[in-house]
Scaffold this motif. Structure first.
Motif, PDB file in Angstrom:
ATOM      1  N   MET A  18       0.859  -1.188   0.000  1.00  0.00           N
ATOM      2  CA  MET A  18       0.000   0.000   0.000  1.00  0.00           C
ATOM      3  C   MET A  18       0.888   1.228   0.000  1.00  0.00           C
ATOM      4  N   LEU A  19       0.354   2.329  -0.493  1.00  0.00           N
ATOM      5  CA  LEU A  19       1.071   3.606  -0.485  1.00  0.00           C
ATOM      6  C   LEU A  19       0.307   4.586   0.378  1.00  0.00           C
ATOM      7  N   ASP A  20       1.039   5.274   1.254  1.00  0.00           N
ATOM      8  CA  ASP A  20       0.349   6.277   2.057  1.00  0.00           C
ATOM      9  C   ASP A  20       0.209   7.567   1.254  1.00  0.00           C
ATOM     10  N   GLY A  21      -0.336   8.591   1.876  1.00  0.00           N
ATOM     11  CA  GLY A  21      -0.613   9.831   1.166  1.00  0.00           C
ATOM     12  C   GLY A  21       0.617  10.512   0.622  1.00  0.00           C
ATOM     13  N   ARG A  22       1.807  10.178   1.148  1.00  0.00           N
ATOM     14  CA  ARG A  22       3.049  10.790   0.675  1.00  0.00           C
ATOM     15  C   ARG A  22       3.821   9.866  -0.266  1.00  0.00           C
ATOM     16  N   GLY A  74      -9.375   5.250  -2.711  1.00  0.00           N
ATOM     17  CA  GLY A  74     -10.330   5.040  -1.634  1.00  0.00           C
ATOM     18  C   GLY A  74      -9.690   4.358  -0.443  1.00  0.00           C
ATOM     19  N   GLN A  75      -8.773   3.435  -0.707  1.00  0.00           N
ATOM     20  CA  GLN A  75      -8.129   2.699   0.366  1.00  0.00           C
ATOM     21  C   GLN A  75      -7.311   3.617   1.276  1.00  0.00           C
ATOM     22  N   CYS A  76      -6.731   4.658   0.696  1.00  0.00           N
ATOM     23  CA  CYS A  76      -5.926   5.557   1.538  1.00  0.00           C
ATOM     24  C   CYS A  76      -6.727   6.774   2.000  1.00  0.00           C
ATOM     25  N   GLY A  77      -8.072   6.705   1.871  1.00  0.00           N
ATOM     26  CA  GLY A  77      -8.924   7.716   2.488  1.00  0.00           C
ATOM     27  C   GLY A  77      -9.147   8.963   1.680  1.00  0.00           C
ATOM     28  N   ALA A  78      -8.982   8.922   0.365  1.00  0.00           N
ATOM     29  CA  ALA A  78      -9.203  10.116  -0.456  1.00  0.00           C
ATOM     30  C   ALA A  78     -10.683  10.500  -0.446  1.00  0.00           C
ATOM     31  N   ASP A  79     -10.956  11.784  -0.676  1.00  0.00           N
ATOM     32  CA  ASP A  79     -12.337  12.242  -0.695  1.00  0.00           C
ATOM     33  C   ASP A  79     -13.009  11.827  -1.998  1.00  0.00           C
ATOM     34  N   GLN A 124       8.779   6.417  -3.999  1.00  0.00           N
ATOM     35  CA  GLN A 124       8.212   7.688  -3.549  1.00  0.00           C
ATOM     36  C   GLN A 124       8.469   8.803  -4.558  1.00  0.00           C
ATOM     37  N   ALA A 125       9.625   8.758  -5.206  1.00  0.00           N
ATOM     38  CA  ALA A 125       9.917   9.777  -6.214  1.00  0.00           C
ATOM     39  C   ALA A 125       8.928   9.692  -7.374  1.00  0.00           C
ATOM     40  N   VAL A 178       3.912  11.616 -10.310  1.00  0.00           N
ATOM     41  CA  VAL A 178       2.590  11.422 -10.927  1.00  0.00           C
ATOM     42  C   VAL A 178       1.505  12.218 -10.208  1.00  0.00           C
ATOM     43  N   HIS A 179       1.787  12.692  -8.979  1.00  0.00           N
ATOM     44  CA  HIS A 179       0.806  13.502  -8.266  1.00  0.00           C
ATOM     45  C   HIS A 179       0.881  14.981  -8.652  1.00  0.00           C
ATOM     46  N   ARG A 180       1.863  15.350  -9.454  1.00  0.00           N
ATOM     47  CA  ARG A 180       1.909  16.740  -9.915  1.00  0.00           C
ATOM     48  C   ARG A 180       0.656  17.033 -10.741  1.00  0.00           C
TER      49      ARG A 180
END
Length: 841
Positions: free
Chosen positions: A159-163, A475-480, A551-552, A557-559
């Motif tokens: 799993m990946l956390d929010g960061r 959804g698994q990491c709690g996104a809205d 993480q990099a 990809v979150h940009r």
């Protein structure tokens, strides 16, 4: 209606659908999708989430099953599928036709098996290869049985956390939900296999997984009769410290052989998929010694010929090694059972047998106790000869007894429905059940329009899957809800799609494409020729650098400007791999040569029309040609600083100047003809060549059948030949120091040279050695080896002889060097005896 299966974890099924149990326990459904519609009809939601029919039968309501039992159409389809299965099992397969009457049983040992997510007993490529090996053996009818471990947790899920940091989770494997069956003994009790550990006995339970025609037996220490600590031996795949790893390998090797004996199975060939299973060679020899009243050395000479060792490791540091103190704790009692000293046991796993500080190496043990050793690609064979050369001192590296059989993939497990359609139209339904050579020409007859259309369907399917998986991940990491909804706006089924998925570790250079983020951003967001990217992969739990590399990518990809064009999908597993290799246009692989032993992920895109952009390493080093894909590197090893920058520049340049323009260069019909030409070449030339059909047929021809024949000869008559070989070896070891050279003469002849040598053998029989003339290869040819003829005895000398040979050659005489080697017509030299003496000694 089929065979009624009585299973302790399954309630009785209604009479009309009893055959569902038999169908769901045969893992052939992992590659033959004829029954998918039937499973989907039972419970669409559970099937979509798990694709595990065995689990579905346990979770669906009895009322639903009774409804299906009353449905004549459902019952008819079930009966049809049952008949298809019976026909498959009864049909004569390739092996029976190619090798009639040769029923030599092969036992395949592997620490992990990647067959399906319903049986999560793998960590990566090694396990997936093992799974493909079993599936192919089933399709080709190769008489093979497999042994592995049943892990309570297996490898971690990611799993990946929010960061973007990797989190390891270990969900419990519930045996009741896995398509496996407890193995019973003759009295109906659950089969228990005993192993002696220091101060206590361990009992292993045995489970069976049915893989078409192949049985896979899984050993499980989680028995209440064992201590709490011992119940955890089969807890995690590659979990715990070195002691846990050693005990797992004892269970796999020693417990595995005892399991086969308990099942009254008598394999003639043992195939070790990596060195983890090396202890099986000792247990096999121990039991042969007991049954035939011979000593351990004689038993090893009998059984070694029937052992095959496949090494997958590109660096010696990656081999499993154990300290002397641990081997003393676990090996002292076992050495006594073998009838050898502890020193003799340790010597089998050491480069320098008398070095008390050297670690015990499982790969060295396998090399010394197996008659056949192979790497998994042409390049890896050469790398492995370099790694193992110190086991054969003074032998040229080229003669180190490691060959290669390049890996392949079980195509039916990795082709998309669209690819299946197009290959069926071109080659027929039986195309992957025999020899692959006939398939290449069939793809040539397909039109450009057909090939380009099926690629579009595959890409579209991948986009839909990736969006669903991304939404679940968010959804698994709690996104809205709004963020989750954005998943439907990512990726575009009409854009060039690059795929990159593998274990994140430094030598695989997973961030080579991210070396210049702004340059990659320009590729992804170009308004005229945009590119999109799907990335996946895990880092080992202890690999902090690998986690930083993940993480990099996640941060990139979150940009905001990247989100629509690139995604990182967590928890890379078989299900995700199947979707990615079906839908990507270009598969990227960037290992540091020569650290990729083979690599099979890129092979999986071939059948689906995907193209490879890869380092010239592993399988791609022998597959690459400009017409079938693109290559990174220059085909050489580079340790100098800055080389990664050179190859990163090459990677960007290939994408910017060749790959992206070619994909978007369309004719009036909207078809990129150059691109389709590469697809056609890759599919026709590479897909058959790098299928596991070709791979397993090579194993049968070059490893299994010769090994079985040699074992039969050595074990016949209570091991008579093995005893002869052991006595020959002991005589050589005792008297080899007496062998020395006399004079050597070289005389010119019209077409070459006449070589004459004097050899003094002392108490070594002249029939136990071979005198040769050796020259290093020229211009890519094989080394020159000429056997010299023994002539007259030297007067007044014990076993002194003239040897001579005339060699027709333009090479100078000094290119050739005489040597004396151990020789026996039934021995494998230098694999089994590595004695060699070069002139002048």
């Amino acid at each position: 209606m089929g065979t009624l299966i009585t299973h302790p974890f399954l309630r009785p099924l209604p009479e009309g659908v009893a055959g569902l149990a038999e169908l769901s326990l045969d893992l052939r459904w992992t590659w033959s999708h004829a029954a998918d519609r039937l499973w989907r009809e039972i419970d669409p939601a559970v099937w979509a989430r798990t694709e595990n029919p065995w689990l579905m039968l346990q979770s669906v309501s009895l009322q639903r099953l009774e409804q299906l039992a009353e449905d004549p159409d459902f019952r008819a389809e079930l009966e049809r599928l049952m008949q298809v299965r019976r026909d498959y099992l009864a049909a004569e397969a390739w092996y029976g036709g190619a090798h009639p009457g040769n029923g030599a049983l092969i036992a395949y040992f592997s620490m992990e098996y990647g067959l399906a997510e319903a049986l999560p007993l793998y960590s990566g490529g090694l396990g997936v290869l093992a799974g493909d090996h079993l599936k192919t053996a089933s399709d080709l009818g190769v008489p093979l049985v497999a042994v592995g471990l049943l892990y309570q947790e297996g490898y971690f899920r990611q799993m990946l956390d929010g960061r973007g940091r990797q989190i390891e989770v270990y969900p419990h494997n519930v045996p009741t939900s896995m398509p496996i069956t407890p193995v019973r003994d003759a009295k109906g009790a659950w089969l228990g296999v005993p192993i002696e550990l220091p101060g206590r006995a361990l009992v292993l339970r045995v489970w069976q997984a049915q893989v078409g025609r192949v049985n896979l037996y899984l050993l499980d220490s989680n028995d209440p009769m064992n201590s709490p600590a011992d119940r955890g031996i089969t807890s995690k795949l590659y979990g715990g410290g070195e002691e846990m790893r050693l005990v797992q390998e004892i269970v796999l090797g020693i417990g595995g052989w005892r399991t086969l004996e308990a099942l009254e199975l008598h394999p003639e060939v043992c195939h070790l998929n990596e060195g983890h299973a090396a202890l099986v060679t000792l247990e096999r020899a121990r039991r042969f010694a007991q049954e035939n009243h011979v000593d351990f050395r004689e038993a090893l000479w009998a059984t070694r010929a029937g052992n095959v060792f496949t090494t997958h490791t590109p660096v010696a540091a990656a081999f499993d090694t154990f300290p002397r103190v641990l081997l003393a704790e676990y090996g002292t009692h076992y050495a006594a059972q073998l009838g050898v000293s502890q020193h003799e046991l340790l010597a089998l796993g050491r480069m320098r047998p008398d070095d008390g500080d050297e670690l015990f190496n499982m790969a060295y043990l396998a090399a010394r106790t197996c008659g056949t050793i192979n790497g998994v690609s042409q390049l890896h064979g050469a790398v492995s000869r370099r790694i193992f050369c110190d086991l054969y001192p003074r032998w040229p590296e080229r003669e180190v007894p490691v060959r290669h059989i390049t890996n392949g993939v079980h195509v039916s497990s990795w082709d998309s429905p669209w690819a299946d359609e197009i290959w069926t139209a071109a080659c027929g339904k039986e195309r992957w059940l025999g020899r692959p050579e006939t398939l290449s020409g069939a793809i040539q007859g397909l039109s450009d329009e057909a090939l380009w259309s099926f690629r579009g369907e595959e890409r579209r399917d991948l986009m839909h899957y990736a969006r669903r998986r991304l939404a679940r991940q968010l959804g698994q990491c709690g996104a809205d809800p709004e963020t989750i909804a954005q998943a439907d706006l990512t990726l575009d089924p009409n854009l060039l799609t690059l795929g990159f998925a593998r274990r994140f570790t430094e030598y695989k250079r997973p961030n080579l494409l991210l070396r210049d983020p702004e340059r990659l951003l320009r590729l992804l967001t170009d308004r005229g020729c945009p590119v999109q990217l799907i990335i996946a992969g895990k880092a080992h739990p202890q690999d902090e650098n690998g986690k930083r590399l993940i993480q990099a990518w996640v941060e990139f990809v979150h940009r905001p400007e990247v989100r629509a064009r690139a995604v990182f999908l967590e928890d890379y597993d078989i299900a995700l791999a199947q979707e990615m290799v079906e839908g990507v246009d270009v598969w990227i692989n960037t290992p540091r040569r020569p650290w990729e032993a083979s690599g099979t992920s890129g092979m999986k895109v071939l059948v689906n029309g995907g193209l490879n952009l890869s380092e010239l390493d592993g399988w791609w080093a022998e597959a690459y040609a400009p017409e079938v894909g693109w290559a990174l590197g220059d085909g050489r090893e580079h340790a100098e600083p800055g080389w990664d920058d050179v190859e990163a520049e090459q990677l960007y340049r290939l994408l910017e100047q060749e790959i992206v323009p070619m994909f978007y260069r369309r004719d009036a019909q909207g078809i990129p003809r150059e691109w389709v030409a590469r697809m056609r070449a890759s599919m026709s030339r590479l897909a058959p060549q790098f299928s596991s059909n070709r791979m397993l047929q090579e194993y049968v021809r070059d490893a299994y059948l010769p090994a079985a024949a040699a074992f039969r000869r050595r074990s016949a008559d209570g091991g008579r030949l093995a005893r002869e070989l052991a006595a020959w070896e002991q005589g050589l070891e005792r008297h080899w120091h007496e062998v020395h050279w006399g004079n050597v003469e070289r005389r010119a002849q019209p077409d070459g040279w006449l070589f004459e040598v004097q050899v003094y053998l002392g108490n070594v029989s002249p029939d136990g050695v071979q005198v040769e003339l050796y020259a290093e290869p020229q211009d890519g040819e094989a080394p020159a080896r000429h056997i010299m003829a023994r002539g007259a005895a030297l007067p007044g000398m014990l076993n002194g002889y003239h040897y001579a040979i005339a060699v027709a050659t333009p090479r100078p005489a000094m290119d050739f060097t005489p040597r004396i080697i151990a020789w026996h017509p039934e021995a494998r030299i230098p694999a089994e005896v590595n004695l060699i003496l070069w002139f002048p000694g």
